[in-house]
Design an enzyme around this catalytic site. Sequence first.
Site, mmCIF file in Angstrom:
data_model
loop_
_atom_site.group_PDB
_atom_site.id
_atom_site.type_symbol
_atom_site.label_atom_id
_atom_site.label_comp_id
_atom_site.label_asym_id
_atom_site.label_seq_id
_atom_site.Cartn_x
_atom_site.Cartn_y
_atom_site.Cartn_z
ATOM 1 N N LYS A 1 1.565 22.329 -45.941
ATOM 2 C CA LYS A 1 1.518 22.740 -44.411
ATOM 3 C C LYS A 1 1.614 21.238 -43.843
ATOM 4 O O LYS A 1 2.441 20.826 -42.797
ATOM 5 C CB LYS A 1 0.276 23.188 -43.830
ATOM 6 C CG LYS A 1 0.285 23.226 -42.234
ATOM 7 C CD LYS A 1 -1.036 23.884 -41.848
ATOM 8 C CE LYS A 1 -1.225 25.449 -42.182
ATOM 9 N NZ LYS A 1 -2.602 25.862 -41.367
ATOM 10 N N ASN B 1 0.231 8.037 3.684
ATOM 11 C CA ASN B 1 0.431 7.520 2.390
ATOM 12 C C ASN B 1 -0.846 8.366 1.476
ATOM 13 O O ASN B 1 -0.871 8.476 0.353
ATOM 14 C CB ASN B 1 0.518 6.049 2.207
ATOM 15 C CG ASN B 1 1.051 5.494 0.852
ATOM 16 O OD1 ASN B 1 1.969 5.983 0.292
ATOM 17 N ND2 ASN B 1 0.088 4.769 0.248
ATOM 18 N N ASP C 1 -7.437 26.779 -39.609
ATOM 19 C CA ASP C 1 -9.002 27.492 -39.544
ATOM 20 C C ASP C 1 -9.925 26.692 -40.630
ATOM 21 O O ASP C 1 -11.046 26.751 -40.621
ATOM 22 C CB ASP C 1 -9.093 28.819 -39.501
ATOM 23 C CG ASP C 1 -8.508 29.358 -41.125
ATOM 24 O OD1 ASP C 1 -8.171 28.725 -41.658
ATOM 25 O OD2 ASP C 1 -8.236 30.564 -40.857
ATOM 26 N N ASP D 1 -0.829 30.185 -38.891
ATOM 27 C CA ASP D 1 -1.264 31.004 -40.125
ATOM 28 C C ASP D 1 -1.068 32.351 -39.792
ATOM 29 O O ASP D 1 -0.736 32.691 -38.589
ATOM 30 C CB ASP D 1 -2.916 30.681 -40.076
ATOM 31 C CG ASP D 1 -3.213 29.475 -40.318
ATOM 32 O OD1 ASP D 1 -2.416 28.948 -41.264
ATOM 33 O OD2 ASP D 1 -4.347 29.034 -40.121
ATOM 34 N N ASN E 1 -9.873 22.087 -44.951
ATOM 35 C CA ASN E 1 -8.624 21.334 -45.565
ATOM 36 C C ASN E 1 -7.370 21.297 -44.505
ATOM 37 O O ASN E 1 -6.359 20.743 -44.933
ATOM 38 C CB ASN E 1 -8.265 22.244 -46.776
ATOM 39 C CG ASN E 1 -7.792 23.667 -46.513
ATOM 40 O OD1 ASN E 1 -8.751 24.232 -45.728
ATOM 41 N ND2 ASN E 1 -6.791 24.107 -46.966
ATOM 42 N N VAL F 1 0.794 -1.325 0.064
ATOM 43 C CA VAL F 1 -0.100 -0.146 0.049
ATOM 44 C C VAL F 1 0.930 1.334 0.090
ATOM 45 O O VAL F 1 0.562 2.171 -0.705
ATOM 46 C CB VAL F 1 -1.034 0.030 1.162
ATOM 47 C CG1 VAL F 1 -1.830 1.232 1.347
ATOM 48 C CG2 VAL F 1 -1.924 -0.994 0.842
ATOM 49 N N ASN G 1 7.404 7.456 -0.709
ATOM 50 C CA ASN G 1 7.325 6.124 -0.690
ATOM 51 C C ASN G 1 8.573 5.485 -0.237
ATOM 52 O O ASN G 1 8.673 4.251 0.385
ATOM 53 C CB ASN G 1 6.924 5.932 -2.035
ATOM 54 C CG ASN G 1 5.395 6.101 -2.313
ATOM 55 O OD1 ASN G 1 4.982 6.731 -1.337
ATOM 56 N ND2 ASN G 1 4.801 5.999 -3.439
ATOM 57 N N THR H 1 1.469 30.653 -44.714
ATOM 58 C CA THR H 1 0.453 31.520 -45.084
ATOM 59 C C THR H 1 -0.154 31.210 -46.638
ATOM 60 O O THR H 1 1.001 30.837 -47.484
ATOM 61 C CB THR H 1 0.577 32.708 -44.686
ATOM 62 O OG1 THR H 1 -0.485 33.656 -45.282
ATOM 63 C CG2 THR H 1 1.919 33.274 -45.367
#
Length: 1165
Positions: A722, A837, A741, A382, A744, A335, A807, A667
């Site tokens: 792109k 823990n 945007d 872009d 495509n 545990v 731990n 662009t």
Amino acid sequence: MGDNTTESKYKFTAQQLSELVDPKNPELLEKYGGLEGIAEALHVDVKTGLPVHRAEENAFADREAVYGRNVLPETKSKTLLGLMWEALHDKIMIILSIAAIVSLSIGLYEDFGPGSENNDEPKVHWIEGVAILVSVFIVITAGSINDYQKEKQFRALNAKKDDRKVKALRGGESVMISVYDVQVGDVLLLEPGDLLCADGIFIQGHNLKCDESAATGESDTIEKARDKDQFILSGSKVTEGVGSFLVTAVGVNSFHGKTMMSLRTENEDTPLQVKLNALAEKIAVIGTAAAVLMFFVLIVKYIIKLIRDDTVDKSFAGVLAEIVKIFISAITVVVVAVPEGLPLAVTLALAFATTRMLKDNNLVRVLNACETMGGATTVCSDKTGTLTQNKMTVVKGVVGRFFGFEGPEQIARLADDLKNIKGKTDPSNKEIKDGAELLDVLVEGISINSTAFEGENDDGKMEFIGSKSETALLGMTKAMGIDYRSYRENPCYETIQVYPFSSAKKSMATLIKVNRDAKGTGSGYFYRMHVKGASEIVLRYSTKALLLPEGGFKFQGKTKAPELPTIVPLTKALAEDYNNNIIERFANESLRTFSLAYRDFEEDEFNSLINEPTLEEILSHNACLTELGNKELTFMSLVGIEDPVRPGVPEAVATCRNAGVVVRMVTGDNINTARAIATKCGIYTQGGIAMEGPKFRTLTEEEMDKILPRLQVLARSSPTDKQILVGRLKYLGETVAVTGDGTNDGPALKMADVGFSMGIAGTEVAKEASSIILMDDNFSSIVKALLWGRSVNDSVKKFLQFQLTVNITAVIVTFISAIVDGDNGSALTAVQLLWVNLIMDTLAALALATEKPTQDMLLRPPENKRSPLITHCMWKMIIGESLFQVIINFVLLFAGPYIFSNWLPTLKEHGGVMSSGPTHNKELLRQFDNEKTLLKTMVFNTFVFLQIFNEINCRRIDNRLNVFAGIHRNAYFICIFIFIVIAQFVIVTFGGDAFKTVKLNAAQWGVCILLGFLSLPLGMILRLIPDSLFAACLPKAPAAAEPVDFTEPLPDFLNPTQRTDTSISATSAERHRNAQLKWDFAINNIRPELNLFSAIHGGRSGRAINGSNSRVQTSVSGEVNNRVASFAANGRAMTAPVSNAFSAKQAWKIAMVGVERQRRENNEV
């Protein structure tokens, strides 16, 4: 049976009709009988459309049963319980759940099993298992609620834009209907700006052109006509003209719908989750191995004790109870080893970040994007709308050549400045005499010669709506304090004919009739042709120019300014002055130049040109525009328009550079504009490469790899470019973020590590394909996403450093103390470890995962995606702190009786914790056990305070010494720190039998807190130790990328090849062939006009057209006499020629204007 009947009503299925456009298939359309055949099959008359029906009736139920509705099926949204069930399948959650069930079962047996009634201990052993289950529940609930809310936000965003009205023909009437109500068989009417919601077949139209780049990536607009492209694609946009089409596919059967459906994919685990799952499995394996080893060691030890010690209870119940106790100790180690706080930390960090990112205009759709963005090495952005405002604005210009203006302040006072320019007083002079008249004509041309208007946007704010150039000009008049409606709605102006903007002519014209009586400038009326467009085009059309005295902002030139306003011939010198000193200057500053000119016709002059009975038909023809508006203009004004860079973008780009993130502009604009805007943004720097998409896509992979490190601008790029760029960057090991945007852009957004779509300008497909939606379409928001991404990664690493320290220490202390303890009891009991823990880890996750990002996170390079989750610096802190805590705890546990002998005399006398105590004397044994409990309480208390102070240490995962920086800004951390201290005091003081603790006095509290505080100075010491000392025994991190050398010469393949003497003749011949092709193309363009004049006049004028020029004759031979004299066949608005509308001389002049213009353009080419 009903379905078959419905199906049989229509000749074609939805699948058959959708095959028409995907891909475009003219042969199949012909096979189906063309437009008429499909309309007949769909039971619709294209002249009247579908019948009108009342809203409450579902008259199209049969049609919808076959072809579906124009809606996409909602993605099956998972319920909160469903999301929780998925979260429960996480590997860490499974391990935790198994540990919890085992612990709960043993706890219930120990508390309520056989013999438990004789046990005086409190029945609290079952709490451990239940508490772990509660922890699991908290983790999966927090994560599921976050996912559920995120999905709701995304649906709400799309819901705003999905529903809109379109114009349809129903029952012979034009009506507005919702896109959801569009049916297969509907006739939809198209206007410029319409976003097409369904596939279909073109019916009729005038100059109809569609931009299909968002759907197909085709950058050129596609002209729609019966003899050209007849297919209408959903997802495309009408750019010019008007028309109508017959709907053939809607919803999931349409081109747009299929694209949308293909993007619906299941999300994978985030990279961080993958790394954490692997780490959790390793930890669980190590913890389980330690538990198994501990179990067998304790069993062997117990068996030896059972054989040797006669005082040990050897009954079956006693032996079973001892074995169960050993098993519980072993389970406790498991545990402790399993990091149950880790998934909660990740969930909290992501939930906190995504909530805050929404306030920073980032809607996170895919959680892995949040953390992946933190490691982004390049952003392909872009230009329009992301780096710039997507709002064209007039920034400078000239009126009358010598009166210049620049900037908002000069534009605001331009009207007053022009009014102050005086001229000659000569009533007989009907031309512009002073600045006030020029201002009147200028604003008249901007206001009336425009289709833009002011209206409410989606947010309810007033803005100009229309083409970007026209809205920029109207914005200028508004800045001047003039309302365009005072001209457009003025009764003294009558609009006679509008010639819409044409991409071929690059200009727009409007013919108006001006009533001098109503205007108060004389009697009678006159006609005025206002023309605006690209400067080089308007300048070519002009023969005169209006000049003003020098004033305002000075644009130097070679011509001299007049003393008074005057109109002069547009000489070659003046034209060159405009070209060289204004147009080129503006172009070099990446400004789009736009010019305004006019031409006045007195009533008699106009009537001599145009025959009144046929006014409307004649004026609607392009040839008339050529005669009236494309020559003898008076050049009036020239303005520079630009899409300004968004405020904060240059700073954001500089921030990215400091953060080691390369920003590239991708662009569709031309190279000069792209380079200029990129320079303003700080993207294009000295030594960088700017190139065009057509050139880029022809490079080999090796050539791409050479230039990519220095590539900063990719202009004239298509979506394919792109995609190629993103794919190659990823191949080179980059973590790529991409903005997009259009529809495509979907593949590139999907391919990128992080895809950003535009919340305002983005299409539905782009948003569906993206990981993060920029709600304000602003590049600065990408930087915020980068900052939050790094913050998430840092938060998880901070907690991981803390968790592993806890731990490792807890496992070692529990394991060794249980083995050496005389009673096989651990120094930390199961319930104490539950507090350490579970509660502390959960609260620590909340404290460390909610740290707000700081700007210094952007002052370091991004991490390599192959970098290990735990850095060398973190390992140094984890190992150093764990070792220190283990030593402190063991010194206190084993040497404590001798160091604090005044508190622990009995324990000291009888061998410390390793002894079983004086079993022969019950009183001494009781005293021994009490002091042993006191010592273990101090160990437990010290252990907790070591973690409390180490939590402050873990606020930094680098080697900076100031771990308190910004701690006052994190209210969560401060509150949790105080709460843990108070809770620890309550547990120690009042925990009693449940936690096996006793009250401590002030001195004992002081010792525990002092020992715990030592974590802080130790952290400072560890940070001063070079990481390289630890790196020698740890896995090597991936090597950092070499810095790019921008001073190296460009590769040879980027330099233009020098011409040699032997290639001159070949190039000349090629140029001659191109000119010949251009000439033939020009003649074909004016062929309809030649046919018109031939059909109208016949006789001498017809013979003149057909025979007087051999070049024209050759180009149109065999066509003129065979063509139908109807403009309808050519898609023209005019349906029948009218005889005697023009004289032969006028016809020849009009026809040859186009020929001469094309000849000049060919020569220029």
